[in-house]
Design a protein around this motif. Sequence first.
Motif, mmCIF file in Angstrom:
data_model
loop_
_atom_site.group_PDB
_atom_site.id
_atom_site.type_symbol
_atom_site.label_atom_id
_atom_site.label_comp_id
_atom_site.label_asym_id
_atom_site.label_seq_id
_atom_site.Cartn_x
_atom_site.Cartn_y
_atom_site.Cartn_z
ATOM 1 N N THR A 20 1.020 -1.060 -0.237
ATOM 2 C CA THR A 20 0.031 -0.212 0.337
ATOM 3 C C THR A 20 1.248 1.703 -0.064
ATOM 4 O OG1 THR A 20 -2.578 -1.645 0.783
ATOM 5 C CG2 THR A 20 -2.131 1.196 1.165
ATOM 6 N N LEU A 21 2.233 1.185 1.585
ATOM 7 C CA LEU A 21 2.482 2.230 0.961
ATOM 8 C C LEU A 21 3.648 2.710 -0.590
ATOM 9 C CD1 LEU A 21 4.766 4.725 2.507
ATOM 10 C CD2 LEU A 21 6.261 2.895 2.890
ATOM 11 N N LEU A 22 4.252 1.724 -1.290
ATOM 12 C CA LEU A 22 4.454 1.561 -2.728
ATOM 13 C C LEU A 22 3.960 2.457 -2.736
ATOM 14 C CD1 LEU A 22 6.794 -1.406 -2.348
ATOM 15 C CD2 LEU A 22 8.271 1.128 -1.903
ATOM 16 N N THR A 23 2.152 1.806 -3.572
ATOM 17 C CA THR A 23 1.598 2.268 -4.045
ATOM 18 C C THR A 23 1.013 3.351 -4.326
ATOM 19 O OG1 THR A 23 1.192 -1.196 -4.507
ATOM 20 C CG2 THR A 23 -0.681 1.303 -5.294
ATOM 21 N N GLU A 24 0.890 3.605 -3.484
ATOM 22 C CA GLU A 24 0.375 4.724 -3.048
ATOM 23 C C GLU A 24 0.937 6.140 -2.744
ATOM 24 O OE1 GLU A 24 -3.845 3.856 -0.553
ATOM 25 O OE2 GLU A 24 -4.029 2.346 -1.788
#
Length: 277
Positions: A20-24
Amino acid sequence: MPASERIPARGMTTPAELVTLLTEGRLTVLGRVPGASNAVLRCTVALDGVERPCVYKPVAGEQPLWDFPDGTLAQREVAAWEVSRTTGWGLVPPTVLREGPYGEGMCQLWIDAEPDAGPLLALVEGEEPEDGWKAVGFADVGEGKTALLVHADDARLRRLAVLDAVINNSDRKGGHLLPAPGGLLYGIDHGVTFHSDDKLRTLLWGWAGEPLTGEAVAVLDRLAEELAPEAGLARRLGGLITPAELDAVRERVAALRTTGLHPVPSGQWPAIPWPPV
């Protein structure tokens, strides 16, 4: 990354949270990683007060290759992570495909190598490796001399050798091996993987022709299930590589399960990458 620039690993530590961190998260480019053939950008990614270091490789910065379709290396990096996480071995850092400051690219969690980790590769005198090491082959070290290239007889490397055989890694160099704190080992740089032709090129040939471990056999069984049409891994890979390449993954897994052995060099492709580091 210098110690003064490292970002504490606080919050968002589960695989799902890191994805989630890497994507958003918001990407901030800090600089370019020198020496890479493609654009490799050192960044931070931040979300909800959590910030972590990462690597961003924009598709626009990929150099054309004669044997891989243009603009596909980022997808292959993500596909390698998808296979890795399905094995349960955690050998590839979390990796996603996302938009960034220079367009679509892959974004991968930055791994700081453990500076005090023991060596994984070595050049030694003699014709046989010592206990705890596996022979790869002889290397020219200049002035008409050769030395025996060896790698550690390490369970983590052995798992990586199996993963590389599945994803058909054509560039497993020593510099792509990152021992991390806690006894972890990561492999990075998987842009030239998943070709439908046999292109396995690696420094991890020490187990060539030897029986696979029971652990590896169980992992290959799991991969076979997940690669069945409409199964989870097959669906995820279908959006990242071509149908022919996906069929080739299935064939490689089936071949490994049938032989029960680590693969040997095909003789049709250079077995060891150059330069080896």
